[in-house]
Write an enzyme that holds these catalytic residues in place. Structure first.
Site: not given
Ligand code: EZ4
Ligand code: CO
Length: 402
Positions: A37, A122, A147, A159, A210, A212, A236, A262, A283, A312, A316, A339, A402
């Site tokens: 991605n 999600h 999630r 996020y 998550d 993130h 996560e 991931e 993941r 994961h 993407d 997921e 991010w």
């Molecule tokens: O941010 O797949 O758990 N899932 C994630 C995703 C990732 C994207 C990154 O390309 O964290 O949303």
């Molecule tokens: Co994630």
């Protein structure tokens, strides 16, 4: 059975995908996902310039040998670009081998260990009522695991919160967008969100969240400890994983189960976390971790330490990768959860597939191979369209994870 053609197909049916297609002299074809991605064309060039020429004339049955040839033979090891390229070749070769054996891939991986692959959906929203509605919708569709992500008061973006409460696509067309972040505001608000969801829907479903990669180890430890009462299935990516020791600090303070990986691309990224039992779910995915061959090694290491797989599976990762994950997940012993974000209708049209969702699980089809095709004529109508993941900044403008 020799490989006679190796072709990379790049398309953008609602989002970008890179796919490797291998053809053998017996007429069999195999597909492998190569999508990274926001850095897609780096993998495309790696394959087209440096890998495809090496594949022509090779025996398609020699999957392990080809994996080692591409990994050890490059001299430069690991990294997401290299490992996604190797994954694409490996997945396509497993697809071909299973077709030549006239079996769905999971049969070659040892057969079914379970009936279906449990998935999580999600749910997100701009506030607690919206999030609750989204959770209710997933539970109504039969999901056993959800999630939960929510916008944070006072922050312009968060996020995991999509325009549509049931669909989340983080990559945006054009140059990267910027989003704002405050760990303080997040830490203050998110326990309330997860608590409200448990109060409304009870404990009879698996709830995931998550972070993130956004917290420091001590912040993550504090959050995970506070969240014990909402009994998460997993928390996560509480911290970034470059510093694997960071997870030790989280672990010392909490029994909330932890998932990460991931962004990992090899068993070496997982080794310390697994062997020190610092995580509960790994993941790593087929596409970003060297394909089915390498993911099986990770799973076998993880099994020794009671760590389960939780691959994961965001949008993407293409339908080719999702199919591979389902065959893998249904056969591997230490499966945890998969997921699942359904792809758009157009993506599914470009990649017709036999896997299906029912009752909170995904099931592989019984066609030989992966059970996924690529409609190249249709794909040609949706050319590559640059898109990037957002950049995150703290409120004072400092770049953050991010
Ligand atoms: O941010 O797949 O758990 N899932 C994630 C995703 C990732 C994207 C990154 O390309 O964290 O949303
Ligand atoms: Co994630």
């Amino acid at each position: 059975m020799k490989i006679v053609d190796a072709k990379v197909i790049v398309c953008s049916p609602d989002r970008n995908f890179a796919t490797l297609k291998l053809t053998t002299d017996s007429g069999l074809t195999g597909l492998g996902d190569a999508t990274l991605n926001g850095r897609e064309l780096a993998v495309v060039a790696y394959l087209q310039e440096h890998v495809c020429p090496l594949l022509i004339g090779r025996d398609a049955h020699r999957i392990e040998d080809t994996w080692q040839y591409l990994y050890k033979g490059a001299y430069w090891r690991r990294g997401p670009v290299t490992m996604s390229a190797i994954a694409a070749v490996d997945t396509a070769l497993w697809d071909i081998k299973a077709k030549s054996a006239d079996m769905p891939l999971y049969q070659l991986l040892g057969g079914r260990s379970r009936e279906g692959v449990m998935v999580y959906g999600h749910a997100s929203g701009n506030d607690i009522p919206q999030v609750s509605d989204a959770v209710g919708a997933y539970l109504g569709e039969g999901y056993l695991a959800v999630r939960v992500q929510c916008a944070i008061p006072g922050l312009g973006s968060a996020y995991g919160v999509g325009k549509d409460a049931k669909f989340y696509e983080p990559a945006g067309r054009g140059l990267p967008l910027e989003s704002e972040w405050s760990s303080e505001r997040y830490l203050r608000f998110i326990p309330e969100v997860l608590g409200a969801v448990r109060s409304k829907f009870g404990f009879d479903f698996h709830m995931l969240h998550d972070v993130h990669h956004r917290l420091t180890p001590i912040e993550a430890a504090h959050l995970a400890k506070r969240l014990e009462e909402v009994e998460l299935f997993w928390l996560e990516d509480p911290v970034v994983a470059e510093l694997q020791e960071g997870f030790r600090l989280v672990r010392q303070h909490t029994t909330t189960p932890i998932a990460t990986g991931e962004v990992f691309n090899s068993i070496w990224d997982c080794q310390q976390l697994i062997q020190e039992q610092l995580i509960d779910f790994i993941r790593a995915s087929v596409v970003h971790t060297g394909g089915i061959t390498h993911l099986r090694r990770i799973a076998q290491l993880a099994e020794l330490y009671h760590v389960r797989m939780g691959c994961h599976g965001a949008t993407d990762l293409s339908p080719v990768c999702l199919a591979a994950a389902i065959h893998f997940g249904i056969s591997v012993h230490n499966f945890g959860i998969q997921e699942y974000m359904p792809h758009s209708e157009l993506t599914d049209e470009v990649f017709p597939h036999t896997y299906r969702f029912a009752g909170g699980h995904l099931y592989p089809g019984e066609d030989p191979g992966l059970g996924v095709d690529l409609d190249e004529d249709l794909a040609d109508r949706y050319p590559y369209d640059p898109a990037y993941l957002p950049i995150s900044r703290k409120l004072d403008g400092t770049v953050h994870n991010w």
